[in-house]
Enzyme design. Structure first.
Site, PDB file in Angstrom:
ATOM      1  N   LYS A 116      73.825  17.984  17.251  1.00 47.87           N
ATOM      2  CA  LYS A 116      73.996  17.271  15.992  1.00 47.87           C
ATOM      3  C   LYS A 116      73.596  15.820  16.193  1.00 47.87           C
ATOM      4  O   LYS A 116      74.141  15.133  17.065  1.00 47.87           O
ATOM      5  CB  LYS A 116      75.449  17.359  15.510  1.00 47.87           C
ATOM      6  CG  LYS A 116      75.677  16.672  14.175  1.00 47.87           C
ATOM      7  CD  LYS A 116      77.090  16.877  13.664  1.00 47.87           C
ATOM      8  CE  LYS A 116      77.282  16.221  12.303  1.00 47.87           C
ATOM      9  NZ  LYS A 116      78.643  16.426  11.765  1.00 47.87           N
TER      10      LYS A 116
ATOM     11  N   ASP B  79      86.725  15.552   3.961  1.00 46.91           N
ATOM     12  CA  ASP B  79      85.525  16.122   3.335  1.00 46.91           C
ATOM     13  C   ASP B  79      85.612  17.644   3.431  1.00 46.91           C
ATOM     14  O   ASP B  79      84.671  18.325   3.825  1.00 46.91           O
ATOM     15  CB  ASP B  79      84.267  15.599   4.022  1.00 46.91           C
ATOM     16  CG  ASP B  79      83.027  15.759   3.138  1.00 46.91           C
ATOM     17  OD1 ASP B  79      83.190  16.088   1.946  1.00 46.91           O
ATOM     18  OD2 ASP B  79      81.907  15.550   3.626  1.00 46.91           O
TER      19      ASP B  79
END
Length: 480
Positions: A124, A229
């Site tokens: 990532k 989130d």
């Protein structure tokens, strides 16, 4: 931008030293002076060898020279930061090859990589500031207020914070990808064979999955954390087949025993296939084609996690719960009859039954309060750049938004260049008005300290234009 590792095989040890010197100098300089690069690199060949390496690095877009700058210098690009992170992983023998990009997030890229044994992992790459081109001027003012701040610095903070959260969550038994290593603005983690919840059209039992997700929010709260989130983009659904051998065993256990007191029960013989040869195969195929599947949620994306003691903790908690309820009502037409959960009830459960405070554990791991303040400010800037309309568009987006669509990236870059051109024209008009009002002649000195941002974007566009990789070998030379 895309990560192309083909040029790594051609870099020498001197090139890596010069690239590292530019990174060190970037801590205090947006544009690192060339003499400072020479003094940090300290190559045996002297200034000539350093300039040769600078030319090689600039040719592949790892560093960039700003035109019309006040002094001769170079800045580190995202491509150069990517190469430094890959070089660190290759030195640790954690990454041997880099594959294609498998996902694109709001502020990150997801790449498929493999180690020397061929085991695939996920890399990532945080890229904060990607969607900031819609508010270019506001973000530049924000960066001017920050001392030594840049999007690369904030991306590194996001990677460090997410890696710290992943480690403590994995230790507590949460279903998250296993964190393997972290370098600069990247995180190396295990590959999870699952699909994002946004791609799931139906589930066997929506009520059970809903209860499991709400329970996950409450479990995080008991450990002092709020995801911040918690939506269908950051939840992976892992399908696991349920073994069918357990059903016959349970039936045998539930049947009464023939031993002991009482009369012996005569059991009827099982029907033979010869009695009805047509129906027997059909029943077998029906049971084979309907296996039971268990869905398990896996949580991802943690840089925006906050503590239950945060000043806006109630807002983040209620937003996470509302995201789950809204998605299940829209996608699965499921509405819970139970209200809540509510923040005041979750606040009372923090630390109960010996639950470890993971927010304190992350703070004790070395992530300073100043770094946390910088990262939270940057994330607020990102959310402000998106706006409420951007969040709705993102929630209703199709899978094409997260595919490798080069045409969309070109459109974004073209739009960014148009924004920059308009801003440069406005600045030139303001400078001309100031010159006219002051009665001074324009001798060309006013624009000397302003670099050509459009040329900088063209260089990054050239980097983005490389062909897509298919597990290309890094092939680090023996000299490195």
């Amino acid at each position: 931008m895309k990560l192309d590792s083909k040029a790594m095989r051609h870099l020498t040890a001197e090139d890596w030293r010069v690239l590292t010197a530019v990174e060190i100098g970037s801590k205090n300089h947006e544009v690192v002076p060339t003499p400072l690069i020479e003094s940090i690199a300290k190559l045996r060949g002297g200034a000539g060898r350093v300039r040769h390496s600078i030319s090689a690095l600039a040719k592949v877009g790892l560093i960039a020279r700003l035109k019309e700058a006040r002094y001769d210098g170079y800045r580190l690009t995202y491509g150069g930061l990517d190469y430094l992170a890959l070089h660190a992983y290759a030195s640790q023998r954690a990454v041997y090859s880099v594959g294609s990009r498998v996902g694109v997030g709001k502020e990150s890229d997801i790449l498929l990589v493999a180690d020397e044994a061929g085991v695939q992992h996920i890399l990532k790459v945080h890229r904060l500031g990607r969607i900031s081109f819609r508010t270019v001027k506001a973000n530049r003012d924000y960066l001017r207020r920050r001392q030594g701040g840049s999007w690369m610095y904030l991306s590194r903070l996001a990677a460090e914070r997410e890696y710290a959260f992943m480690r403590v969550l994995k230790e507590e038994g949460f279903l998250v990808p296993e964190p393997l290593a972290q370098s600069r603005h990247t995180i190396l983690m295990s590959l999870v064979d699952a699909f994002p919840l946004r791609q799931i059209s139906s589930v066997p039992d929506p009520a059970s999955l809903y209860a499991e997700l709400i329970g996950l929010i409450l479990r995080l709260a008991r450990h002092g954390l709020i995801h911040g989130d918690f939506n269908e983009f950051n939840i992976l659904i892992k399908e696991e087949p349920v073994p069918s051998d357990s059903e016959p065993q349970e039936q045998q256990k539930s049947q009464p025993s023939t031993k002991g007191k009482g009369k012996e029960v005569e059991r009827p013989p099982p029907p033979s296939p010869s009695d009805d040869p047509q129906t027997a195969p059909e029943t077998e195929t029906e049971t084979e084609t309907e296996p039971k599947i268990k869905v398990t949620p896996v949580l991802i994306d943690f840089p925006q996690m906050v503590s239950m003691d945060h000043v806006n903790a109630e807002m983040y908690f209620d937003r996470d719960v509302a995201c789950v309820k809204r998605f299940f009502e829209r996608r699965f037409h499921f509405v819970s009859t139970q209200p809540g959960p509510f923040f005041r009830d979750a606040k009372k459960s923090v630390g109960k039954n010996g639950a470890r405070r993971l927010d304190a554990a992350v703070e004790a791991s070395g992530f300073s309060k100043k770094a946390l303040k910088d990262l939270e400010a940057a994330l607020r800037e990102q959310q402000a750049a998106r706006g409420p309309e951007g969040e709705q568009d993102l929630a209703a987006a199709s899978d094409d938004e997260y595919s490798n669509n080069e045409e969309d990236e070109d459109d974004d870059e073209a739009e960014e260049e148009e924004e920059e051109e308009e801003e440069e024209e406005e600045e030139e008009e303001e400078e001309e008005e100031q010159d006219e009002s002051g009665g001074e002649e324009d001798n060309g000195e006013s624009g000397r300290g302003v670099y050509d941002k459009r040329s900088e974007e063209e260089k990054e566009t050239q980097i983005d234009g490389h062909s897509k990789l298919n597990m290309s070998k890094l092939a680090i030379g023996e000299s490195t």
